[in-house]
Design a protein around this motif. Structure first.
Motif, mmCIF file in Angstrom:
data_model
loop_
_atom_site.group_PDB
_atom_site.id
_atom_site.type_symbol
_atom_site.label_atom_id
_atom_site.label_comp_id
_atom_site.label_asym_id
_atom_site.label_seq_id
_atom_site.Cartn_x
_atom_site.Cartn_y
_atom_site.Cartn_z
ATOM 1 N N SER A 23 86.375 42.536 65.802
ATOM 2 C CA SER A 23 86.261 42.169 64.390
ATOM 3 C C SER A 23 87.313 41.121 64.036
ATOM 4 O O SER A 23 87.040 40.114 63.383
ATOM 5 C CB SER A 23 86.448 43.410 63.510
ATOM 6 N N ALA A 24 88.533 41.369 64.503
ATOM 7 C CA ALA A 24 89.634 40.473 64.155
ATOM 8 C C ALA A 24 89.463 39.100 64.818
ATOM 9 O O ALA A 24 89.611 38.060 64.169
ATOM 10 C CB ALA A 24 90.958 41.109 64.596
ATOM 11 N N GLY A 28 87.934 32.690 62.856
ATOM 12 C CA GLY A 28 89.283 32.535 62.321
ATOM 13 C C GLY A 28 90.286 32.150 63.407
ATOM 14 O O GLY A 28 91.212 31.380 63.158
ATOM 15 N N TYR A 107 79.676 33.038 56.878
ATOM 16 C CA TYR A 107 80.262 33.119 58.225
ATOM 17 C C TYR A 107 79.144 32.948 59.268
ATOM 18 O O TYR A 107 79.302 32.242 60.262
ATOM 19 C CB TYR A 107 80.907 34.497 58.357
ATOM 20 N N THR A 230 92.377 36.546 59.609
ATOM 21 C CA THR A 230 92.195 36.746 61.042
ATOM 22 C C THR A 230 92.193 38.225 61.413
ATOM 23 O O THR A 230 91.574 38.627 62.386
ATOM 24 C CB THR A 230 93.263 35.976 61.862
ATOM 25 N N MET A 235 88.885 43.824 52.851
ATOM 26 C CA MET A 235 87.547 44.138 52.344
ATOM 27 C C MET A 235 86.932 45.375 52.986
ATOM 28 O O MET A 235 85.761 45.640 52.784
ATOM 29 C CB MET A 235 86.618 42.952 52.485
ATOM 30 N N SER A 326 81.077 43.627 62.374
ATOM 31 C CA SER A 326 81.960 44.484 61.568
ATOM 32 C C SER A 326 81.682 44.287 60.078
ATOM 33 O O SER A 326 81.792 45.218 59.288
ATOM 34 C CB SER A 326 83.429 44.214 61.887
HETATM 35 N N1 PFF Z 1 88.661 38.212 61.367
HETATM 36 C C1 PFF Z 1 87.515 37.360 61.449
HETATM 37 C C2 PFF Z 1 87.926 36.037 62.065
HETATM 38 O O1 PFF Z 1 89.116 35.808 62.319
HETATM 39 O O2 PFF Z 1 87.044 35.216 62.293
HETATM 40 C C3 PFF Z 1 86.874 37.124 60.113
HETATM 41 C C4 PFF Z 1 86.593 38.359 59.331
HETATM 42 C C5 PFF Z 1 85.803 39.370 59.872
HETATM 43 C C6 PFF Z 1 87.156 38.524 58.085
HETATM 44 C C7 PFF Z 1 85.595 40.545 59.189
HETATM 45 C C8 PFF Z 1 86.951 39.669 57.364
HETATM 46 C C9 PFF Z 1 86.184 40.662 57.933
HETATM 47 F F1 PFF Z 1 86.001 41.747 57.294
#
Ligand code: PFF
Length: 456
Positions: A23-24, A28, A107, A230, A235, A326
């Motif tokens: 997810s992270a 990003g 996204y 990131t 949320m 995610s």
């Molecule tokens: N963390 C993901 C990235 O770095 O692309 C973006 C993201 C995913 C933001 C899920 C928020 C989220 F809930």
């Protein structure tokens, strides 16, 4: 209703770590981080970013996962339960679900570009261009084609829905266990390629030797915002993933592992991209177009560029997919927990709804190019609203909730479950977490938030 259907749990500790790291790690890390660093003085930005991760990223990540694990519920149910039915806090959870919709809706559009670029690199089109401007021109011609942009957006949404429909263990966990190791291997291959190019050291210098003159107040805000985005914070994505954890899992250690993996991939992406950009004599500060305009030219100039271009866009698409699932899971968990829907129905209905909401974002580069809301096209409006407003606001409220409503003492005793021996050894960690979640995180996030809405 949550009592009726038995809620799934992660099958293993590593399953959770890989899913949360999935997810992270996303656009990003591989798209945003390198271009923001490239535009903001390289190493100096990286340094401030690393501090931001420790000051707000890690404490808020722990808070989110903890709220999820304590309640075993989606963001709305979780806040309702912990606040004993407070309407305000329940709405904070609702804001998270809404942000999930909005973020996923644009996204997945960018993720669609990445899927499309796998095909373009297989076709070998980049070799027809000599300069980033020519590659940029080609990119613009692709995104002004409605069928191209909407088609790949739809394909990407379908892939995300396909994974989430199988559920926590058989879908998200299994998918992450296959995709994440693949992502690490691909990244290592690209890093080795970058480092072995003649002139790679210029890129390494850019990434590791700080140019402090490039740092302004703006740089610090960008770094804080990036640390937040990131790690998928603000949320309820990490909250939802935390809700499938068991009480015997060690949250501080898991959170540390997730942060480490996420940071490692951002830095490796920086190494892979900047070594190649500098070695081919191009510039690092081309903004959001860095990977879509500059990198294709870099590939044409390096040995093996054809194959590395394909690998790069596969890597980017995998990273985007594990993040998108995610986001979709937050919405799905809400409808399954709160409305008693079947997972399949929730995914099919809200995957489709997200796709429909995202269409104006996809059309922002063609049919709706002239439509502006407060000076921004539709895509940028949704991006701004969700990433710059809803996420920091959500994160601020989460920190305030834990620090002042739930109270850090109560939160801490929940955090100690599964981590007794960890806290036995590292007692100072409790102090760090308490201070940062209660004081540092809210103040810093509030500053980012006020700045992004133009109040300061
Ligand atoms: N963390 C993901 C990235 O770095 O692309 C973006 C993201 C995913 C933001 C899920 C928020 C989220 F809930």
């Amino acid at each position: 209703m949550s009592e009726v259907v038995k809620r799934e749990k992660w099958g293993s500790k590593i399953g959770f770590i890989l899913a949360a790291a999935g997810s992270a790690i996303g656009l990003g890390n591989i798209w945003k981080f390198p271009y923001i660093a490239g535009d903001n003085g390289g190493a100096a930005f990286v340094f401030i970013y690393l501090i931001s991760i420790l000051v707000i990223g890690l404490p808020v990540l722990i808070a989110e996962v903890l709220i999820g694990r304590t309640t075993s519920l989606n963001p709305v149910g979780a806040f309702r339960k912990l606040s004993h039915g407070s309407k305000f806090w329940t709405a904070v959870g609702g804001m998270g679900v809404l942000a999930g919709f909005l973020i996923l809706s644009y996204y997945a559009v960018v993720a669609g570009w990445s899927l499309g670029y796998i095909v373009e690199s297989i076709k070998g089109v980049f070799f027809e261009f000599k300069t980033p401007a020519e590659a940029g021109h080609y990119f613009n011609s692709l995104i002004s084609n409605v069928w191209w942009i909407v088609g790949y957006f739809a394909l990407f949404m379908a892939l995300s829905m396909f994974v989430v429909i199988f559920g926590v263990q058989k879908g998200i966990e299994k998918g992450s266990k296959i995709l994440m190791p693949l992502l690490f291997v691909l990244m290592l291959v690209l890093v080795i390629r970058g480092l072995t190019l003649d002139g790679a050291s210029e890129g390494m210098k850019f990434l590791w030797y700080p140019d402090w003159s490039a740092v302004t107040g703006e740089t610090i805000l960008l770094a804080l915002g990036q640390a937040f985005f990131t790690l998928s914070l603000g949320m309820g994505a990490m909250l939802t993933y935390g809700s499938y954890m068991s009480k015997s899992d060690n949250i501080p250690v898991s959170a540390f592992e997730i942060v480490t993996l996420d940071t490692l991939i951002a830095l490796l992406a920086g190494i892979a991209i900047f070594t190649a950009v500098f070695a081919t004599g191009l510039r690092p500060d081309s903004g959001p177009g860095l990977i879509f305009y500059t990198l294709p030219i870099v590939f044409t100039k390096m040995p093996g560029g054809y194959i590395f271009s394909i690998l790069f866009f596969i890597l980017l698409s995998i990273a985007a997919l594990t993040s998108a699932i995610s986001l979709l899971e937050v919405i799905t968990a809400y409808f399954v927990d709160e409305k008693g829907w079947s997972r399949k129905k929730a995914v099919l209905v809200f995957g489709t709804v997200t796709f429909i909401i995202g269409i104006p974002s996809a059309l922002s580069y063609n049919v709706l190019a002239d439509v502006h809301i407060f000076g921004r096209n539709f895509f940028d409006t949704v991006d701004f609203l969700s990433a710059n407003i809803l996420l920091p606001l959500g994160g601020l409220l989460i920190a305030l909730f834990v620090g002042y409503f739930w109270k850090t003492e109560n939160a801490l005793s929940a955090l100690k479950e599964g981590a007794e021996s960890f806290f036995g050894k590292y007692g100072w960690f409790a102090v760090y977490w308490k201070i940062f979640i209660k004081y540092f995180a809210p103040v810093l996030i509030a500053i980012v938030f006020l700045k992004s809405i133009g109040i300061i």
